[in-house]
Design a protein around this motif. Structure first.
Motif, short mmCIF file in Angstrom:
data_model
loop_
_atom_site.label_atom_id
_atom_site.label_comp_id
_atom_site.label_asym_id
_atom_site.label_seq_id
_atom_site.Cartn_x
_atom_site.Cartn_y
_atom_site.Cartn_z
N ALA A 401 7.34 -16.55 2.29
CA ALA A 401 7.78 -15.17 2.06
C ALA A 401 6.60 -14.27 1.70
O ALA A 401 6.52 -13.11 2.14
N LEU A 402 5.67 -14.78 0.91
CA LEU A 402 4.50 -13.98 0.54
C LEU A 402 3.63 -13.69 1.76
O LEU A 402 3.16 -12.56 1.94
N VAL A 403 3.42 -14.67 2.60
CA VAL A 403 2.60 -14.46 3.80
C VAL A 403 3.32 -13.52 4.77
O VAL A 403 2.70 -12.67 5.42
N GLU A 404 4.64 -13.65 4.87
CA GLU A 404 5.41 -12.76 5.74
C GLU A 404 5.30 -11.32 5.22
O GLU A 404 5.15 -10.38 6.02
N ALA A 405 5.39 -11.13 3.91
CA ALA A 405 5.25 -9.78 3.35
C ALA A 405 3.87 -9.21 3.66
O ALA A 405 3.73 -8.03 4.01
N MET A 406 2.83 -10.02 3.52
CA MET A 406 1.48 -9.56 3.83
C MET A 406 1.36 -9.17 5.30
O MET A 406 0.82 -8.10 5.63
N ALA A 407 1.88 -10.01 6.20
CA ALA A 407 1.75 -9.75 7.63
C ALA A 407 2.50 -8.49 8.04
O ALA A 407 2.10 -7.81 8.99
N GLN A 408 3.58 -8.15 7.35
CA GLN A 408 4.36 -6.96 7.68
C GLN A 408 3.90 -5.73 6.91
O GLN A 408 4.60 -4.70 6.90
N GLY A 409 2.73 -5.82 6.28
CA GLY A 409 2.25 -4.66 5.52
C GLY A 409 3.11 -4.36 4.32
O GLY A 409 3.23 -3.20 3.92
N PHE A 410 3.72 -5.41 3.73
CA PHE A 410 4.60 -5.28 2.57
C PHE A 410 5.76 -4.33 2.85
O PHE A 410 6.08 -3.43 2.07
N SER A 411 6.39 -4.55 4.01
CA SER A 411 7.60 -3.80 4.33
C SER A 411 8.70 -4.18 3.36
O SER A 411 8.68 -5.26 2.75
N PRO A 450 5.09 3.73 5.09
CA PRO A 450 3.91 3.23 5.79
C PRO A 450 3.46 1.90 5.21
O PRO A 450 3.83 1.53 4.10
N PRO A 451 2.64 1.14 5.96
CA PRO A 451 2.20 -0.17 5.46
C PRO A 451 1.32 -0.04 4.21
O PRO A 451 0.64 0.96 4.01
N GLY A 452 1.35 -1.09 3.41
CA GLY A 452 0.45 -1.17 2.27
C GLY A 452 1.14 -0.95 0.95
O GLY A 452 2.19 -0.30 0.85
N LEU A 453 0.54 -1.50 -0.10
CA LEU A 453 1.08 -1.36 -1.45
C LEU A 453 0.97 0.07 -1.95
O LEU A 453 1.82 0.53 -2.72
N GLU A 454 -0.08 0.77 -1.54
CA GLU A 454 -0.28 2.14 -2.02
C GLU A 454 0.85 3.05 -1.55
O GLU A 454 1.30 3.93 -2.28
N ALA A 455 1.35 2.83 -0.32
CA ALA A 455 2.44 3.65 0.18
C ALA A 455 3.71 3.45 -0.63
O ALA A 455 4.47 4.40 -0.85
N ILE A 456 3.93 2.23 -1.12
CA ILE A 456 5.10 1.99 -1.96
C ILE A 456 4.94 2.72 -3.29
O ILE A 456 5.91 3.28 -3.83
N SER A 457 3.73 2.72 -3.84
CA SER A 457 3.50 3.47 -5.08
C SER A 457 3.78 4.96 -4.89
O SER A 457 4.39 5.60 -5.74
N GLU A 458 3.35 5.50 -3.75
CA GLU A 458 3.60 6.92 -3.48
C GLU A 458 5.09 7.21 -3.33
O GLU A 458 5.59 8.23 -3.83
N LEU A 751 24.83 2.56 0.67
CA LEU A 751 23.38 2.49 0.58
C LEU A 751 22.78 2.50 1.97
O LEU A 751 23.31 1.88 2.91
N ASP A 752 21.67 3.18 2.11
CA ASP A 752 20.93 3.10 3.37
C ASP A 752 20.41 1.69 3.56
O ASP A 752 20.10 0.99 2.59
N PRO A 753 20.28 1.22 4.80
CA PRO A 753 19.70 -0.10 5.02
C PRO A 753 18.25 -0.15 4.56
O PRO A 753 17.56 0.87 4.49
N LEU A 754 17.82 -1.33 4.23
CA LEU A 754 16.41 -1.53 3.92
C LEU A 754 15.60 -1.58 5.22
O LEU A 754 16.08 -2.02 6.25
N ASP A 755 14.35 -1.13 5.10
CA ASP A 755 13.41 -1.27 6.21
C ASP A 755 13.96 -0.64 7.48
O ASP A 755 13.85 -1.17 8.58
N GLN A 756 14.53 0.55 7.31
CA GLN A 756 15.23 1.19 8.43
C GLN A 756 14.24 1.94 9.32
O GLN A 756 13.34 2.63 8.84
#
Length: 1003
Positions: A401-411, A450-458, A751-756
């Protein structure tokens, strides 16, 4: 006599142990001095258990050594010092080195990392097959030159020849040897020592059916020892005329010292005949072991099964005895889930007989896991001795799961799967951690960031700002505002910590490619930070730790690969590691694979998964060696696995009681019965089908008789009913009052779907935004509209490149049409256009309506047109006339009454002229103006406004001013809604829960 066989219907390890005790009865130390060679570790454990069952008091057991497991070091320790060869190359290092060689093939530059790993495994299998058969590499080159093969096969064989030539230097550089070569060298050194100094004690080779040259030399050396015994498993020793004809029909005879002629590899006795041919022994020289046990099946059944499995050339010359298949039952389940339920019930039923044992034998690991899960419902812990792939264990699943999250840009979906994993933040901090994860789940709902941890922070920062604004608009007091700010700060602080834990993987993702040591190091660091020591504890945790350690040490030989290939590559590495349970499962029940079940016996043997492709499995094509080449080299054919599966099947049928099971279909298609199943059914014709177990399984979890419920009719007090509502909620009151109640009073929101991906609604909002901006700018030229369009597409295209590529042409056409249409209307005198005008209208019953129009047009005569943009389906004229779509009519009532405002000021009252839907599809027809009031007869806008106002006042008076219940689905012909499942519409409406042609979801 030194060559024996134990028939298939006799419990092998019990008979072997009893026979050895009988032979050593005169000397109490003779058994302790004996040495028993067995095929694998599982057989040694089974023989140990058999001695324990037969022991009367203390017993000194013989030495037991497995010789069939190439990766097992027991035989290596047994023959320590007998070979000058270095230890075998570690399996993972050899695997990665061969995969690297595959990746170096010049004609396959684009091959993925996981495909290279798979082909490297097949290459290792081909190399092991050549080593096992002791085929010299130069023979391969000769075959390549002489064989009449397609050019791609010749190129493949040339590369294989190159690998075989270059592998020894690479292996020597690593400092190891091939496992098969080392075992052969150990066997040769050991047999030489035996010839010089024969062992003083008894030496027994039991249950070994392999026919590779080293194994043959070992068995021949044991057979000629003064106290040597070779005991074969399940050899058909029937010397009758019909049985002899069957044996002769098996096409295997000695051809030379190194090979046999094969044409009946699918037969269960083929391996036995090939072994005897290579040992240069005849079947007449094999004696019966002559020991019976209390766990034996009927001999007549073995004879009948051998007749049923007769080669096609021999045919069926006899019918089964009447009692041959007594004790054998069969069950055909509808699905694999039902089959697992039947097997679990049979295992539980076996426990009702004191001392009785039962075992499921199946190659289908999915079925084995289902059965183990079904048994747990009764508190029966039955371990699958074939093991569980590390990928399916909690530590392996978290790593993947961790590697999958990394490969998907932490979607969002991949990230939350890792953060919610049971091993993450286990212990006292688990509850608080899950609370933060659930709030993050709400933040990430909707369109993918957008991909990346910084986008989630924003996105988290924007969410907290919007949440604060919503609280202030709702009139929350100071205490509620402070609590909201504290929650937001706590969530941001938690996410900062979680993001710091994930940073090593984020750094890999930013590079775009990596290698196995760096990936393993990042996994070790991130996994340890998230899960602590629990990730590395237990059998599965230690297996993951071992893999991580080996990848860090040896993974560099594989080379670099793209980040998006990492999940599939890691999944392949995790899947090939079997995690076997420690002792502690149920003492009388077992789940075994065919390999683990060899030589073992239970009172009830359940042979499950008897479908083609499962038992026997489908022969896997060899990508390196064509069947014709394998035949010329003297290698076993692809059908050899089928023959071994048939031998295991015959052995399982030797138990006193047998249950055969299969499923008729799985989730994808009907299943074909196993050829073994069909042969038994055709030959016997009288195997009892256990309908009782099947009916019990169906009743156990059956839903019983359904009792339909009545419509929900909530009837809250009038004082609690809202007095302010939007114009769209008026339509809901007309069509589905229960949905209004659930949304407006219970405050339930889907609720809206995740990763839509961007939805039709979000695309429509972008279209609305461009037109609003253009209208507010005074419309101007179509060039200005085109500039606004490109700016919107550029912003969205950075986040969603596919959206820009596929939707952008349609958006340009739709907006260009809208600009042209607005210019045309301006030329006709509609000079004033107001975007996003909103207001409130007080009805005569005291209810306030709120609404916002996409656009209001006005001409010099103060005539008004209300326009609504639609990028999807718009209401039909019939729906508008029937009062099911009142939104635009109510907007017109507000506009004509002068209660609406825009950003630039109030909207002056006017005379209703028309309402219009602008369909902005952007397809072949880029846009279209729809006037729902046109028809037969046409309806004036003034009359329509009067109608919708009267209807809104009546409906709101009825439902909001009295105790009228909120009844669901007053208009059942419309699409399924978000709240129909709460109203249990499917139970009382007698309508299938599926999408209908009007769209919508299922109930």
């Amino acid at each position: 006599m030194s060559l024996y066989s134990i028939p298939a219907h006799v419990a092998f390890v019990d008979a072997l142990a009893a026979g050895l005790l009988e032979r050593c009865a005169g000397d109490p130390l003779a058994l302790a001095q004996a040495h028993v060679l067995l095929p694998n570790r599982r057989a040694t454990r089974a023989l140990t258990d058999a001695f324990v069952r037969l022991a009367d008091g203390g017993l000194l057991l013989p030495r037991m050594t497995p010789v069939g497991d190439i990766g097992d070091d027991s035989f290596d320790r047994f023959a320590a010092g007998e070979s000058a060869l270095p230890p075998a190359v570690p399996a993972l290092l050899r695997r990665l080195e061969l995969a690297r060689l595959v990746r170096a093939m010049p004609r396959d530059v684009g091959r993925s990392a996981v495909e290279a790993l798979r082909l490297g495994d097949e290459l290792g299998g081909a190399l092991d097959a050549l080593l096992a058969e002791e085929i010299a590499p130069d023979r391969l080159a000769t075959v390549v030159e002489n064989a009449d093969l397609a050019e791609h096969w010749k190129e493949t064989l040339r590369f294989l020849d190159l690998v075989i030539t270059n592998w020894p230097p690479a292996r020597d550089a690593i400092g190891g040897s091939d496992g098969g070569t080392r075992v052969a060298a150990l066997i040769d050194a050991l047999t030489a020592r035996w010839r010089a100094v024969p062992p003083a004690g008894l030496v027994v080779a039991a249950g070994i059916s392999g026919s590779s040259p080293p194994i043959v030399r070992l068995l021949k050396a044991v057979a000629v020892l003064p106290q040597g015994l070779v005991v074969l498993p399940g050899l058909d020793t029937d010397r009758g005329e019909i049985a002899s004809a069957r044996w002769a029909a098996i096409g295997c005879r000695a051809a030379d010292a190194q090979s046999v002629v094969r044409d009946s590899e699918e037969h269960p006795q083929f391996a036995m005949k090939a072994l005897l041919a290579r040992m240069e022994w005849g079947r007449d020289e094999v004696a019966d072991w002559g020991v019976a046990t209390g766990r034996d099946g009927p001999a007549a059944r073995t004879e009948a099964v051998m007749a049923a499995m007769a080669p096609a050339a021999a045919g069926w010359h006899a019918e089964a005895e009447t009692t041959a298949f007594e004790g054998v039952r069969a069950v055909e389940a509808a699905t694999p889930a039902e089959e697992a339920q039947v097997i679990a019930l049979a295992l539980r039923e076996a426990l009702t007989v004191p001392g009785q044992t039962a075992a499921l034998v199946t190659p289908d690991r999915g079925l084995a896991r289902r059965v183990a899960g079904q048994c747990r419902r009764w508190g029966l812990m039955v371990d699958d001795s074939a093991g569980v792939p590390l990928r399916l264990t909690p530590p392996g699943a978290l790593a993947l799961a961790l590697v999958e999250a990394m490969a998907q840009g932490f979607s969002p979906v991949a990230l939350l799967a890792a953060l919610k994993h049971p091993l993450t933040a286990s212990g006292e901090r688990r509850l608080a951690w899950l609370g933060h994860v659930r709030r993050l789940d709400l933040v990430l709902r909707g369109v993918r960031p957008p991909p990346g941890l910084e986008a989630i922070s924003e996105q988290l920062e924007r969410w907290n700002v919007d949440a604060g604004a919503r609280l202030r608009r709702s009139g929350a007091d100071a205490e509620a505002l402070a609590a909201g700010r504290a929650r937001a700060a706590g969530l941001e602080a938690w996410w900062d910590g979680a993001a710091a834990m994930l940073e090593p993987l984020s750094q890999l993702e930013e590079r775009g490619e990596t290698d196995l040591p760096r990936l393993a190091a990042a996994l070790r660091e991130v996994g340890g930070a998230l899960a602590g020591d629990r990730l590395w504890s237990g059998t599965d945790g230690r297996a993951l730790a071992g893999l991580i350690e080996r990848l860090e040490a040896d993974g560099g030989v594989f080379g670099r690969f793209a980040i998006d290939e990492a999940p599939a590559l890691l999944a392949a590495l995790l899947s090939d590691i079997a995690v076997r349970p420690a002792y502690g499962g149920h003492p009388r029940l077992a789940i075994l694979g065919p390999l683990e079940a060899q030589l073992q016996r239970a009172d009830l043997m359940i042979l499950g998964g008897l479908n083609e492709g499962v038992w026997p499995g489908r022969p896997a094509p060899d990508p390196w060696l064509a069947p014709a080449i394998r035949g010329q080299l003297g290698l076993p054919g692809l059908a050899r696995a089928t023959g071994l599966a048939a031998h295991d099947f015959v052995g399982g049928l030797g138990a006193p009681r047998v249950l055969l099971t299969r499923a008729r279909r799985d989730a994808s298609a009907p299943l074909v019965p196993s050829r073994f199943w069909l042969r038994l059914q055709a030959f016997s014709g009288d195997i009892v089908h256990d309908d009782g177990l099947l009916l019990l399984a169906r009743r156990l979890d059956g839903a019983g008789r359904a009792h339909p419920v009545a419509k929900p009719m909530p009837k809250p007090a009038v004082a609690r009913r809202p007095q302010i509502l939007s114009v769209t909620e008026v339509d809901t009151l007309v069509t589905d009052p229960f949905a209004f109640y659930a949304r407006s009073m219970l405050k339930l929101r889907p609720l809206d779907p995740l990763d839509q991906d961007p939805t039709a609604a979000s695309r429509g909002n972008h279209i609305h935004g461009v037109l609003e901006r253009w209208v507010n700018a005074g419309t101007g030229s179509t060039a200005l509209l085109a500039r606004f369009t490109e700016e919107m597409l550029s912003t969205e295209g950075k986040m969603f490149p596919l959206l820009r590529a596929l939707w952008a042409p349609r958006a340009r056409r739709a907006l260009a049409w809208a600009g042209t249409e607005i210019e045309r209307r301006q030329a006709e005198g509609w000079t004033t256009m107001m975007a996003e005008a909103g207001g409130e209208l007080l009805l005569g019953n005291g209810i306030t309506l709120r609404g916002r129009a996409d656009r209001i047009d006005r001409d010099d005569s103060d005539r008004l047109v209300v326009v609504d943009y639609k990028t999807g389906r718009s209401p039909s004229g019939a729906q508008v006339r029937a009062g099911l779509a009142n939104q635009l009519g109510l907007m017109m009532a507000m506009a004509s009454a002068g209660v609406m405002r825009t950003k630039s000021g109030p909207v002056r009252p006017g005379v209703p002229e028309a309402i219009a839907y602008w369909r902005l599809a952007g397809g072949r027809e880029p846009g279209k103006v729809l006037d729902p009031l046109k028809g037969r007869p046409p309806l004036s806008a003034v009359d329509h406004v009067d109608d919708v106002l009267a209807r809104a006042e009546r409906r709101t008076e009825w439902l909001l001013k009295t105790l009228t219940p909120f009844e669901p689905k007053l208009q059942p012909g419309l699409a399924w809604g978000d709240y129909d499942h709460l109203a249990r519409v499917a139970e009382w409406l007698d309508r299938p829960t599926r999408r209908d042609r009007t769209g919508g979801g299922s109930a």
